[in-house]
Design a protein around this motif. Sequence first.
Motif, PDB file in Angstrom:
ATOM      1  N   GLN A 185       2.078  -2.517   9.622  1.00 25.51           N
ATOM      2  CA  GLN A 185       1.933  -4.069   9.585  1.00 25.51           C
ATOM      3  C   GLN A 185       2.008  -4.448   7.975  1.00 25.51           C
ATOM      4  N   ASN A 186       1.704  -3.537   7.091  1.00 29.87           N
ATOM      5  CA  ASN A 186       1.649  -3.982   5.600  1.00 29.87           C
ATOM      6  C   ASN A 186       3.271  -3.695   4.874  1.00 29.87           C
ATOM      7  N   PHE A 195       8.543  -2.529   1.049  1.00 26.24           N
ATOM      8  CA  PHE A 195       8.805  -0.890   1.082  1.00 26.24           C
ATOM      9  C   PHE A 195       8.084  -0.246   2.081  1.00 26.24           C
ATOM     10  N   ARG A 196       8.832   0.942   2.712  1.00 18.79           N
ATOM     11  CA  ARG A 196       8.317   1.940   3.655  1.00 18.79           C
ATOM     12  C   ARG A 196       8.838   3.420   3.127  1.00 18.79           C
ATOM     13  N   GLU A 226       6.013   7.626   8.227  1.00 13.77           N
ATOM     14  CA  GLU A 226       5.584   6.642   7.445  1.00 13.77           C
ATOM     15  C   GLU A 226       4.270   7.033   6.755  1.00 13.77           C
ATOM     16  N   ASN A 227       3.942   8.600   6.777  1.00 15.78           N
ATOM     17  CA  ASN A 227       3.267   9.054   5.928  1.00 15.78           C
ATOM     18  C   ASN A 227       1.600   8.497   6.122  1.00 15.78           C
ATOM     19  N   GLU A 251       0.733  -1.122  -0.026  1.00 18.05           N
ATOM     20  CA  GLU A 251      -0.022   0.045   0.013  1.00 18.05           C
ATOM     21  C   GLU A 251       0.828   1.226   0.067  1.00 18.05           C
ATOM     22  N   SER A 252       1.923   1.362   0.894  1.00 19.52           N
ATOM     23  CA  SER A 252       2.687   2.577   0.942  1.00 19.52           C
ATOM     24  C   SER A 252       3.649   2.701  -0.467  1.00 19.52           C
ATOM     25  N   PHE A 253       4.018   1.391  -0.997  1.00 19.07           N
ATOM     26  CA  PHE A 253       4.710   1.953  -2.324  1.00 19.07           C
ATOM     27  C   PHE A 253       3.707   2.551  -3.242  1.00 19.07           C
TER      28      PHE A 253
END
Length: 216
Positions: free
Chosen positions: A193-194, A177-178, A187-188, A44-46
């Motif tokens: 956990q993802n 990715f983070r 971490e925006n 999700e973050s990537f």
Amino acid sequence: MKRFLILIFILFWFLNSPGFKSQSITPKASFHVNVGLPINTKNESFKGVMQGLVNTSAHFQYTLKNSLCFGIGINYTYFSLNEFKVTEKIKGGVQMPSAFLKIGQEKFHSSVFGTDYGLKMGYTANLFNSDSIQAQFGSVRTIYSLYIEPQAGFMLQMDENTTVKLFVGYVIQNFGFRPSYLGLSSENGYNPQNFNIKTQYLTIGFGYTHYFKNRK
């Protein structure tokens, strides 16, 4: 995406069915160049803070008489930080140079049409760079990872030594990715956990192939 994969499967089945008439044009040694667009899919973050700009690769390939092929080459992918998706004013991105081996099948089904599909397996140096990273460390942040990429190509033969190709691939990098990898102070808002979900992206583009010698 699922419908597209089903369509590819049906096309492969049809082209390899006994009722489909094909010419005995079998490639031997060849050089391939691909250029495409990487599209984020998982993690999700990537997917949220990065945007794909370019994916390109070059490899040598050798195809046996039974259409089984082997290749070795290099790949380069670049994702930039989407400045509209982060709260901090930071510019940067991640470069993904890699080397890979390939195993697959390359086959011509007529005098003009062929398929080239298989699995690429390689090792990547993920080079994270941004204004913040340079200010803090003075150099890029590197994360190494293994990756795999199932890929399918649909070729049109231009002459006895040249084809052009439409290809699609799906890359799975063995790292999560983070946002902080790019020097962001937080971490925006994404769920930590993802972050362990493997980085993945779809590649779609065009290719060029030169055949040094063909078996006929």
